[in-house]
Scaffold this motif. Structure first.
Motif, PDB file in Angstrom:
ATOM      1  N   PHE A  72      15.548  75.421 -12.019  1.00  0.00           N
ATOM      2  CA  PHE A  72      14.350  76.214 -11.735  1.00  0.00           C
ATOM      3  C   PHE A  72      13.242  75.760 -12.685  1.00  0.00           C
ATOM      4  O   PHE A  72      13.498  75.537 -13.875  1.00  0.00           O
ATOM      5  N   VAL A  73      12.042  75.635 -12.130  1.00  0.00           N
ATOM      6  CA  VAL A  73      10.901  75.212 -12.946  1.00  0.00           C
ATOM      7  C   VAL A  73       9.902  76.360 -12.971  1.00  0.00           C
ATOM      8  O   VAL A  73       9.330  76.722 -11.931  1.00  0.00           O
ATOM      9  N   LEU A  74       9.729  76.939 -14.129  1.00  0.00           N
ATOM     10  CA  LEU A  74       8.870  78.120 -14.213  1.00  0.00           C
ATOM     11  C   LEU A  74       7.775  77.946 -15.270  1.00  0.00           C
ATOM     12  O   LEU A  74       7.877  77.115 -16.178  1.00  0.00           O
ATOM     13  N   ALA A  93      25.294  77.198  -4.826  1.00  0.00           N
ATOM     14  CA  ALA A  93      24.548  76.240  -5.640  1.00  0.00           C
ATOM     15  C   ALA A  93      24.709  76.645  -7.098  1.00  0.00           C
ATOM     16  O   ALA A  93      24.984  77.800  -7.399  1.00  0.00           O
ATOM     17  N   ASP A  94      24.550  75.657  -7.937  1.00  0.00           N
ATOM     18  CA  ASP A  94      24.726  75.882  -9.368  1.00  0.00           C
ATOM     19  C   ASP A  94      23.381  75.810 -10.073  1.00  0.00           C
ATOM     20  O   ASP A  94      22.740  74.758 -10.041  1.00  0.00           O
ATOM     21  N   VAL A  95      22.949  76.912 -10.670  1.00  0.00           N
ATOM     22  CA  VAL A  95      21.690  76.838 -11.429  1.00  0.00           C
ATOM     23  C   VAL A  95      22.030  76.263 -12.803  1.00  0.00           C
ATOM     24  O   VAL A  95      22.669  76.916 -13.626  1.00  0.00           O
ATOM     25  N   LYS A  96      21.640  75.005 -13.007  1.00  0.00           N
ATOM     26  CA  LYS A  96      22.017  74.333 -14.245  1.00  0.00           C
ATOM     27  C   LYS A  96      21.226  74.893 -15.425  1.00  0.00           C
ATOM     28  O   LYS A  96      21.769  75.207 -16.447  1.00  0.00           O
ATOM     29  N   PHE A  97      19.915  74.941 -15.253  1.00  0.00           N
ATOM     30  CA  PHE A  97      19.071  75.489 -16.308  1.00  0.00           C
ATOM     31  C   PHE A  97      17.667  75.731 -15.772  1.00  0.00           C
ATOM     32  O   PHE A  97      17.376  75.422 -14.609  1.00  0.00           O
ATOM     33  N   VAL A  98      16.823  76.274 -16.669  1.00  0.00           N
ATOM     34  CA  VAL A  98      15.431  76.556 -16.295  1.00  0.00           C
ATOM     35  C   VAL A  98      14.528  75.713 -17.198  1.00  0.00           C
ATOM     36  O   VAL A  98      14.713  75.711 -18.421  1.00  0.00           O
ATOM     37  N   LEU A  99      13.604  75.000 -16.571  1.00  0.00           N
ATOM     38  CA  LEU A  99      12.572  74.323 -17.376  1.00  0.00           C
ATOM     39  C   LEU A  99      11.383  75.275 -17.427  1.00  0.00           C
ATOM     40  O   LEU A  99      10.822  75.610 -16.381  1.00  0.00           O
ATOM     41  N   PHE A 100      11.051  75.703 -18.618  1.00  0.00           N
ATOM     42  CA  PHE A 100       9.975  76.682 -18.768  1.00  0.00           C
ATOM     43  C   PHE A 100       8.774  76.004 -19.438  1.00  0.00           C
ATOM     44  O   PHE A 100       8.827  75.630 -20.609  1.00  0.00           O
ATOM     45  N   PHE A 101       7.723  75.828 -18.642  1.00  0.00           N
ATOM     46  CA  PHE A 101       6.486  75.221 -19.175  1.00  0.00           C
ATOM     47  C   PHE A 101       5.609  76.334 -19.716  1.00  0.00           C
ATOM     48  O   PHE A 101       5.023  77.114 -18.960  1.00  0.00           O
ATOM     49  N   ILE A 143      12.057  87.367 -15.810  1.00  0.00           N
ATOM     50  CA  ILE A 143      13.116  86.536 -15.197  1.00  0.00           C
ATOM     51  C   ILE A 143      13.497  85.422 -16.175  1.00  0.00           C
ATOM     52  O   ILE A 143      14.681  85.129 -16.389  1.00  0.00           O
ATOM     53  N   ILE A 144      12.446  84.826 -16.786  1.00  0.00           N
ATOM     54  CA  ILE A 144      12.709  83.752 -17.760  1.00  0.00           C
ATOM     55  C   ILE A 144      13.538  84.320 -18.916  1.00  0.00           C
ATOM     56  O   ILE A 144      14.495  83.692 -19.388  1.00  0.00           O
ATOM     57  N   GLU A 145      13.166  85.544 -19.327  1.00  0.00           N
ATOM     58  CA  GLU A 145      13.925  86.165 -20.433  1.00  0.00           C
ATOM     59  C   GLU A 145      15.386  86.397 -20.054  1.00  0.00           C
ATOM     60  O   GLU A 145      16.288  86.178 -20.867  1.00  0.00           O
ATOM     61  N   GLN A 146      15.622  86.753 -18.795  1.00  0.00           N
ATOM     62  CA  GLN A 146      17.026  86.960 -18.375  1.00  0.00           C
ATOM     63  C   GLN A 146      17.821  85.656 -18.483  1.00  0.00           C
ATOM     64  O   GLN A 146      18.948  85.636 -18.948  1.00  0.00           O
ATOM     65  N   TYR A 147      17.191  84.578 -18.030  1.00  0.00           N
ATOM     66  CA  TYR A 147      17.880  83.284 -18.139  1.00  0.00           C
ATOM     67  C   TYR A 147      18.017  82.857 -19.591  1.00  0.00           C
ATOM     68  O   TYR A 147      18.991  82.185 -19.966  1.00  0.00           O
ATOM     69  N   GLU A 148      17.009  83.245 -20.414  1.00  0.00           N
ATOM     70  CA  GLU A 148      17.071  82.920 -21.853  1.00  0.00           C
ATOM     71  C   GLU A 148      18.325  83.554 -22.465  1.00  0.00           C
ATOM     72  O   GLU A 148      19.031  82.931 -23.254  1.00  0.00           O
ATOM     73  N   GLN A 149      18.582  84.797 -22.057  1.00  0.00           N
ATOM     74  CA  GLN A 149      19.766  85.496 -22.592  1.00  0.00           C
ATOM     75  C   GLN A 149      21.059  84.796 -22.197  1.00  0.00           C
ATOM     76  O   GLN A 149      22.067  84.902 -22.867  1.00  0.00           O
ATOM     77  N   GLN A 150      21.003  84.076 -21.089  1.00  0.00           N
ATOM     78  CA  GLN A 150      22.205  83.323 -20.668  1.00  0.00           C
ATOM     79  C   GLN A 150      22.248  81.936 -21.300  1.00  0.00           C
ATOM     80  O   GLN A 150      23.104  81.121 -20.969  1.00  0.00           O
ATOM     81  N   GLY A 151      21.243  81.653 -22.163  1.00  0.00           N
ATOM     82  CA  GLY A 151      21.195  80.342 -22.835  1.00  0.00           C
ATOM     83  C   GLY A 151      20.836  79.221 -21.888  1.00  0.00           C
ATOM     84  O   GLY A 151      21.209  78.068 -22.103  1.00  0.00           O
ATOM     85  N   VAL A 166      17.578  78.472 -20.771  1.00  0.00           N
ATOM     86  CA  VAL A 166      16.153  78.097 -20.707  1.00  0.00           C
ATOM     87  C   VAL A 166      15.820  76.983 -21.695  1.00  0.00           C
ATOM     88  O   VAL A 166      16.204  77.033 -22.861  1.00  0.00           O
ATOM     89  N   HIS A 167      15.126  75.962 -21.187  1.00  0.00           N
ATOM     90  CA  HIS A 167      14.552  74.944 -22.064  1.00  0.00           C
ATOM     91  C   HIS A 167      13.044  75.160 -22.047  1.00  0.00           C
ATOM     92  O   HIS A 167      12.394  74.940 -21.015  1.00  0.00           O
ATOM     93  N   LYS A 168      12.549  75.606 -23.189  1.00  0.00           N
ATOM     94  CA  LYS A 168      11.114  75.909 -23.271  1.00  0.00           C
ATOM     95  C   LYS A 168      10.359  74.682 -23.771  1.00  0.00           C
ATOM     96  O   LYS A 168      10.750  74.062 -24.765  1.00  0.00           O
ATOM     97  N   ILE A 169       9.295  74.374 -23.063  1.00  0.00           N
ATOM     98  CA  ILE A 169       8.509  73.176 -23.412  1.00  0.00           C
ATOM     99  C   ILE A 169       7.063  73.598 -23.650  1.00  0.00           C
ATOM    100  O   ILE A 169       6.493  74.358 -22.846  1.00  0.00           O
TER     101      ILE A 169
END
Ligand SMILES: Nc1ncnc2c1ncn2[C@@H]1O[C@H](COP(=O)(O)OP(=O)(O)O)[C@@H](O)[C@H]1O
Length: 320
Positions: free
Chosen positions: A143-145, A236-244, A286-294, A296-299
């Motif tokens: 996911f790209v957020l 599907a497998d959500v691998k991670f979130v790219l957070f811009f 939503i980003i915070e929820q994924y952050e809690q699951q470890g 999120v990659h924040k850029i």
């Protein structure tokens, strides 16, 4: 002795060839069968190895279509075996030859046992193997957020050029659908967004060769996430979130600049301020929820396109 062997189904079965690679060849169709949901019946069958009657070359035992059975006569004519022209009814059979043949058969029998043992062990492990295979075959999703104008589309374009990802932009899909003349969904689009029923599933299914997806601008609220989980869970497998991540001011400035040439009617200050508010209120949680699951990659997206992409590259290469 030899005529006894000749009738012995074990030896008849053992004499089919090739010995070593057949089980390996045999496994792939069986895995396929299992994947097709035929179950474990083939592998779980008790191998009738020591049956006195009936062919050992039971196709189900060997997990392949029937293979040619070489009779004892034929095996005697194989290179490295006793000479040809030997009649099974011959009463003047040399003992040495008979014993040698028996030992040969015995060795092959023990090899066959090893192979069957291996197959049995494999059959015990197959459910796990099949599970792992199906896990590995699931489409992988990133996911790209980020806020409007954070550079999601720009970075996705670069990722697609450099890596094997398919880019699905939630915004583009929706805009496309809305503007399509005769679209049955034009009216329903807001409900679809609300229910998270964006055409992701169908789009992802449309080309089976596509395996890794960048889904940009989604899920942007709790309803989207709920919808995704309802429709895509296990598929599907959500691998991670790219957070811009970038400030609202930078986002607005970039979008206003984009609006000069993009023709996007929503790239105006009033609309942008609303979109930023929606992003802060609905997407950040939503980003915070994924952050809690470890996940999120924040850029830091306020830097140049190249600098941002250098970080993206690092993440993608370290995540495989
Ligand atoms: N790192 C960046 N620095 C400066 N401008 C950028 C950067 N990334 C994107 N842009 C520009 O900002 C605008 C918005 O970028 P875009 O990728 O469309 O954002 P988003 O998809 O997040 O809405 C575009 O005109 C793009 O060229």
């Amino acid at each position: 002795m030899r005529s006894g062997l000749h009738r012995h189904p074990v030896c008849d079965g053992l004499l089919s060839s090739p010995w070593y690679f057949r089980p390996a060849v045999a496994l792939s169709p069986s895995i396929l069968v299992l994947l097709l949901g035929e179950g474990m019946s083939v592998l779980k069958r008790e191998p009738p190895l020591l049956h006195r009657e009936g062919p050992l070359n039971d196709p189900e035992l060997l997990l392949t279509p029937p293979l040619p059975i070489l009779s004892i006569d034929k095996i005697f004519s194989l290179p490295g075996h006793a000479p040809t022209g030997h009649s099974s009814s011959s009463s003047a059979e040399p003992t040495t030859r008979g014993r040698w043949s028996f030992i040969d058969c015995f060795l092959r029998l023990s090899e066959q046992f090893m192979v069957v043992g291996l197959l049995q062990r494999l059959s015990e492990k197959l459910p796990r193997v099949v599970h792992r295979l199906s896990e590995m075959m699931k489409p992988q999703v990133v996911f790209v957020l980020g806020g409007p104008g954070a550079g999601k589309g720009t970075q996705c374009e670069r990722i697609v050029k450099n890596y094997s990802y398919t880019h699905l932009s939630a915004g583009d899909l929706l805009r496309e659908e809305r503007s399509r003349t005769g679209s049955e969904f034009g009216q329903l689009i807001d409900t679809y967004i609300k229910e998270g029923k964006i055409a992701m599933e169908e789009t992802m299914k449309s080309d089976e060769k596509k395996f890794r997806f960048l889904i940009d601008g989604f899920p942007r609220n709790q309803d989207n996430l709920q919808g995704w989980n309802n429709v895509m869970d296990g598929k599907a497998d959500v691998k991670f979130v790219l957070f811009f991540d970038c400030s609202s001011e930078v986002c607005i400035d970039r979008c206003l600049e984009r609006g000069k040439s993009s023709g996007r009617t929503d790239d105006n200050r009033e609309s942008l301020e609303k979109r930023i508010q929606t992003y802060l209120q609905s997407t950040r949680p939503i980003i915070e929820q994924y952050e809690q699951q470890g996940k999120v990659h924040k850029i830091d997206a306020s830097r140049s396109v190249d600098e941002v992409f250098a970080d993206v590259k690092n993440i993608l290469e370290n995540q495989g």
